[in-house]
Write an enzyme that holds these catalytic residues in place. Structure first.
Site, PDB file in Angstrom:
ATOM      1  N   GLY A 102     -16.723   7.297   1.343  1.00  0.00           N
ATOM      2  CA  GLY A 102     -16.130   7.961   2.504  1.00  0.00           C
ATOM      3  C   GLY A 102     -17.017   7.751   3.718  1.00  0.00           C
ATOM      4  O   GLY A 102     -17.842   6.838   3.738  1.00  0.00           O
ATOM      5  N   LYS A 485      -0.273 -12.566   3.297  1.00  0.00           N
ATOM      6  CA  LYS A 485      -0.776 -13.011   1.983  1.00  0.00           C
ATOM      7  C   LYS A 485      -1.602 -14.283   2.160  1.00  0.00           C
ATOM      8  O   LYS A 485      -2.675 -14.415   1.588  1.00  0.00           O
ATOM      9  CB  LYS A 485       0.379 -13.302   1.009  1.00  0.00           C
ATOM     10  N   GLU A 488      -5.065 -13.544   4.040  1.00  0.00           N
ATOM     11  CA  GLU A 488      -6.109 -12.723   3.421  1.00  0.00           C
ATOM     12  C   GLU A 488      -6.736 -13.360   2.205  1.00  0.00           C
ATOM     13  O   GLU A 488      -7.909 -13.121   1.925  1.00  0.00           O
ATOM     14  CB  GLU A 488      -5.603 -11.314   3.106  1.00  0.00           C
TER      15      GLU A 488
HETATM   16  C1  F6R Z   1      -2.585  -6.546   1.784  1.00  0.00           C
HETATM   17  C2  F6R Z   1      -2.866  -5.190   1.409  1.00  0.00           C
HETATM   18  C3  F6R Z   1      -3.100  -4.211   2.481  1.00  0.00           C
HETATM   19  C4  F6R Z   1      -2.507  -2.834   2.095  1.00  0.00           C
HETATM   20  C5  F6R Z   1      -2.900  -1.792   3.152  1.00  0.00           C
HETATM   21  C6  F6R Z   1      -2.325  -0.431   2.834  1.00  0.00           C
HETATM   22  O1  F6R Z   1      -2.374  -7.365   0.667  1.00  0.00           O
HETATM   23  O2  F6R Z   1      -2.951  -4.865   0.248  1.00  0.00           O
HETATM   24  O3  F6R Z   1      -2.604  -4.641   3.702  1.00  0.00           O
HETATM   25  O4  F6R Z   1      -1.130  -2.950   1.989  1.00  0.00           O
HETATM   26  O5  F6R Z   1      -4.288  -1.696   3.238  1.00  0.00           O
HETATM   27  O6  F6R Z   1      -2.780   0.019   1.593  1.00  0.00           O
HETATM   28  P1  F6R Z   1      -2.040   1.173   0.805  1.00  0.00           P
HETATM   29  O7  F6R Z   1      -0.705   0.637   0.409  1.00  0.00           O
HETATM   30  O8  F6R Z   1      -2.919   1.446  -0.355  1.00  0.00           O
HETATM   31  O9  F6R Z   1      -1.916   2.321   1.751  1.00  0.00           O
END
Ligand code: F6R
Length: 608
Positions: A102, A485, A488
Site C-alpha cells: 500500500g 495487449k 504491454e
Molecule cells: C491490462 C490489465 C490492466 C487492468 C487494470 C484494471 O492487461 O490487466 O489494464 O485491466 O489495471 O485492473 P482490475 O481489473 O483489477 O481493476
C-alpha cells in the site's frame, strides 16, 4: 502492487514464505525479502529482482531458520528497487520487522517527526516509518503498539509485523489493501491473496478495513480498530491449486487464453435457469431498473475497455444512455451522478485504487453501485451495493485475458437481463440472444481451434516498431483492448484508432513501416472499415484483417486475414479479442519478452 505473506507454526517458515511469494510474484517483482524469527533475533534476507534470486540467496530458505516469519515481493513506489528499499524493514533496535502493501500518504511528516526523535532511516520507502513508529510505541505489548501506529497512518496498508519479544506472534492490519488469513491446524498464515494460501489451507478469514489480527500457531484472534476481539466467519476457498499453476503451458497468459471457453461458461451457465437469466445474487428489480436515467461504467485499463464494448450491448438492448469513464478521471471530475444513476464498476482484482475511489465518490452522490469483480471478498465486491462475480478463477498473468472476457460475459448477461426487466425486448429476440450468449464459449473454442496460423503471423509482424489497430463501433472497442495487449507484453508501440478518424490527421503516419490491424466484425460498418483498409493500403501499410469467415471479400484487400466464427454483433467482442490476445502473446514470445511479468507493471494496482 506488492504481495505479502506470513506464517506462524511448527515448520520452518522460510520455505513456506518463499512458496507463497512465488504465487504472489505477479503483484510486483522488482525486489523481495523475508524476515524469520529465530529465538530472540530476526534473520532478514533481501534481494533486488525476482523471488528466484531470493531462493538462491537463502538456499531455498535453509539459511533462515525459524518457524515464524513474514515476506514481501515489491512493486516500487517510494524509492528505487534496491536491496535496501526491499521489505521487510527493521527497527533501529533490530526487534521489529514489517512488510507493507500500500502507500502511507503522510509518510513525509511522520519521517520528519521520527528523525527529530532520533530514529535512523535506512531506506527511501514510505514503509520504514511504520517500523519506527512500532518501536516508538512498544512498551511491552505489541498489540497496543500496532493500534497506536495504525492510528497515525493515512493511506492504504496491509501490514505484517513480527517482534523478537513475542516470538510466536505475527500481527497483521488491513486498511484499504487486501489481506486474507489462512486457518490451518497447528499453523496459521496470512497473504495478500488466496493463491498463496491454497497449497496449505482452504479455510480463510477475510479482514475488513480497520481490523487487525494476532496470528499464533494455534490461534487467530481478530480485533476491531479499538482492539476488541471480534468473531469472524471462516470461508472456504473454492479456487483449486491447479488453476493457480501453469499446468504444462509455457506461460500463464497462454493457459488463461485457452481457459476462456471454460471461464465464460462458468460465468454464464449458473445464471440461466429455465431459459431465463436469473441474477438472484443482486436486487436489480424491474422497478429499480425502470427508475434509472442512465448507466455509468467505470474502470481502469482493460476493464475500462470491457466497459467500452459493454456499452454497445447495454445501449442497444436497454435503450438507456451509457457513459464509460476512466476511474482515475471520474474520481476528480465532479461527476453529474445522482440516485437515478446506476454505476457499474468493473475490476478483475477488486482492489484497484482509482476504481475504488471513483466508486466511493459516486456512492456519495447517491448512485447505486453494481460491481463486476473476479476476486471474492475483495474491497470493490464488499463496498458495492450489488456484486456479480466473474467466475474466471485466478488470473496470474499480469496482462488480463479471461478476466476481460468474463467481464464482457457479465455485461452481456446484465444487458439482456435489464432489457427484459425494462420491457425493452420482445420474448422472441430475448430467446434468440440468450441462445447466442449460451453458445459464446463454443464460438470462442472454435476461434482458438481455427487460429493455428497466428504464431506464423507473429513471425512476420514482430519486428515492427509500431502498429495501428483500427475499427468502428464494437470493432473500435476491440481495437482499444487489442492495442493495449500488444503494448504491454511485447513493448511494441500500438495505437488504437477509430477507423473513421484516421483521415483527420493520423493517416499522415501511415506508411510501409506501420502495419495496420483492421477489425471488421461489425456488419453495420464493415463496408466503411473496408474502405479504410483500401486507404491505408494505398499509403503502403501491410494490413492484417480480423473478420468473420463469411466475409471472403476482404481476402483481396488485406495482406493477411484472421477468420473468426460469425457471432451476433452486440456479443462479438468476446470472440473477436481472442486472436488479438494470441497475436500479442506470440509477438511477445518472438521478441523474447517476459510475457507473464511485463516490465514496470503489476497485477493489482492498489496505488493511485
Ligand atoms: C491490462 C490489465 C490492466 C487492468 C487494470 C484494471 O492487461 O490487466 O489494464 O485491466 O489495471 O485492473 P482490475 O481489473 O483489477 O481493476
Amino acid at each position: 502492487m506488492c504481495g505479502i505473506v506470513g506464517y506462524s507454526g511448527a515448520q520452518d517458515a522460510a520455505p513456506i514464505l518463499l512458496e507463497g511469494l512465488k504465487k504472489l510474484e505477479y503483484r510486483g517483482y522488482d525486489s523481495a525479502g523475508i524476515a524469520v524469527l529465530n529465538g530472540n533475533s530476526i534473520t532478514v534476507s533481501k534481494v533486488t529482482g525476482r523471488i528466484a534470486n531470493l531462493c538462491e540467496k537463502t538456499a531455498d530458505g535453509k539459511n533462515c531458520p525459524g518457524t515464524v516469519g513474514i515476506g514481501h515481493t515489491r512493486w516500487a513506489t517510494h524509492g528505487a528497487p534496491t536491496d535496501t528499499n526491499a521489505h521487510p524493514h527493521l527497527s533501529n533496535d533490530g526487534k521489529f520487522a514489517v512488510v507493507h502493501n500500500g502507500i502511507v500518504e503522510n509518510y513525509m511528516s511522520l519521517r520528519e517527526e521520527l528523525i527529530e526523535k532520533g530514529y535512523r532511516f535506512e531506506s527511501q520507502t514510505d514503509t520504514e516509518v511504520i517500523v519506527h513508529l512500532i518501536e516508538m510505541y512498544y512498551v511491552g505489548d505489541l498489540k497496543k503498539a500496532v493500534i497506536k501506529t495504525s492510528a497515525r497512518l493515512q493511506g492504504s496498508y496491509a501490514l505484517g509485523v513480527v517482534c523478537t519479544e513475542e516470538p510466536q506472534n505475527v500481527y497483521v492490519v488491513r486498511e484499504s489493501s487486501p489481506l486474507i488469513l489462512g486457518v490451518g491446524v497447528g499453523e496459521n498464515y496470512f497473504a495478500s491473496d488466496v493463491t498463496a494460501l491454497v497449497s496449505y489451507t482452504r479455510n480463510a478469514i477475510y479482514l475488513e478495513d480497520g481490523e487487525f489480527a494476532k496470528i499464533t500457531p494455534d490461534s487467530i484472534t481478530v480485533f476491531d480498530p479499538a482492539g476488541q476481539p471480534i468473531q469472524k466467519k471462516i470461508s472456504r476457498i473454492t479456487w483449486d491449486i491447479q488453476s493457480a499453476e501453469k499446468g504444462g503451458y509455457e506461460h500463464f497468459m497462454l493457459k488463461e487464453i485457452v481457459e476462456q471457453p471454460r471461464a465464460i461458461k462458468a460465468t454464464i451457465a449458473p445464471r440461466i435457469k429455465d431459459s431465463e437469466i436469473v441474477l438472484d445474487e443482486t436486487e436489480l428489480t424491474a422497478d429499480y431498473l425502470r427508475s434509472i436515467h442512465k448507466i455509468v461504467i467505470t474502470a481502469c485499463g482493460s476493464a475500462y475497455y470491457a466497459g467500452c464494448a459493454g456499452k454497445y450491448a447495454i445501449e442497444h438492448l436497454c435503450h438507456i444512455p451509457v457513459q464509460v469513464e476512466l476511474a482515475s478521471e471520474l474520481r476528480y471530475s465532479n461527476p453529474l451522478i445522482d440516485e437515478h444513476t446506476l454505476l457499474i464498476v468493473l475490476s478483475q482484482s477488486g482492489e484497484t485504487a482509482d476504481t475504488i475511489a471513483a466508486m466511493k465518490e459516486c456512492k456519495k452522490r447517491g448512485a447505486k453501485t453494481l460491481a463486476i469483480v473476479n476476486v471474492v471478498g475483495s474491497t470493490i465486491a464488499k463496498t458495492a451495493d450489488e456484486t456479480l462475480y466473474t467466475w474466471a478463477g485466478p488470473e496470474i498473468a499480469v496482462a488480463t485475458t479471461k478476466g476481460y472476457t468474463t467481464q464482457l460475459a457479465v455485461l452481456y448477461l446484465f444487458a439482456l437481463y435489464a432489457a427484459k426487466k425494462m420491457n425493452r425486448l420482445d420474448d422472441e429476440t430475448y430467446g434468440k440472444l440468450l441462445e447466442t450468449l449460451i453458445t459464446l464459449p463454443k464460438r470462442i473454442q472454435e476461434t482458438l481451434d481455427m487460429n493455428s496460423a497466428i504464431p506464423n503471423l507473429a513471425k512476420k509482424y514482430h519486428t515492427t516498431g509500431s502498429m495501428f489497430f483500427i475499427g468502428r463501433n464494437t470493432d473500435y472497442a476491440i481495437a482499444l483492448e487489442g492495442a493495449l495487449k500488444m503494448k504491454e507484453i511485447s513493448y511494441i508501440h500500438a495505437e488504437s484508432y477509430a477507423a473513421g478518424e484516421l483521415k483527420h490527421g493520423t493517416i499522415a503516419l501511415i506508411d510501409e513501416h506501420q502495419p495496420v490491424i483492421a477489425l471488421c466484425c461489425n456488419d453495420s460498418v464493415m463496408e466503411k472499415t473496408m474502405s479504410n483498409i483500401v486507404e491505408v493500403k494505398a499509403r503502403g501499410a501491410e494490413v492484417l484483417a480480423v473478420t468473420f469467415k463469411e466475409n471472403q471479400k476482404i481476402v483481396s484487400l488485406a495482406d493477411d486475414v484472421i477468420f473468426i466464427p460469425k457471432v451476433e454483433t452486440i456479443f462479438s467482442a468476446a470472440v473477436e479479442i481472442i486472436p488479438l490476445q494470441l497475436l500479442a502473446y506470440y509477438v511477445a514470445k518472438e521478441n523474447g519478452c517476459d510475457i507473464d511479468k511485463p516490465k514496470n507493471l503489476a497485477k493489482s494496482v492498489t496505488v493511485e
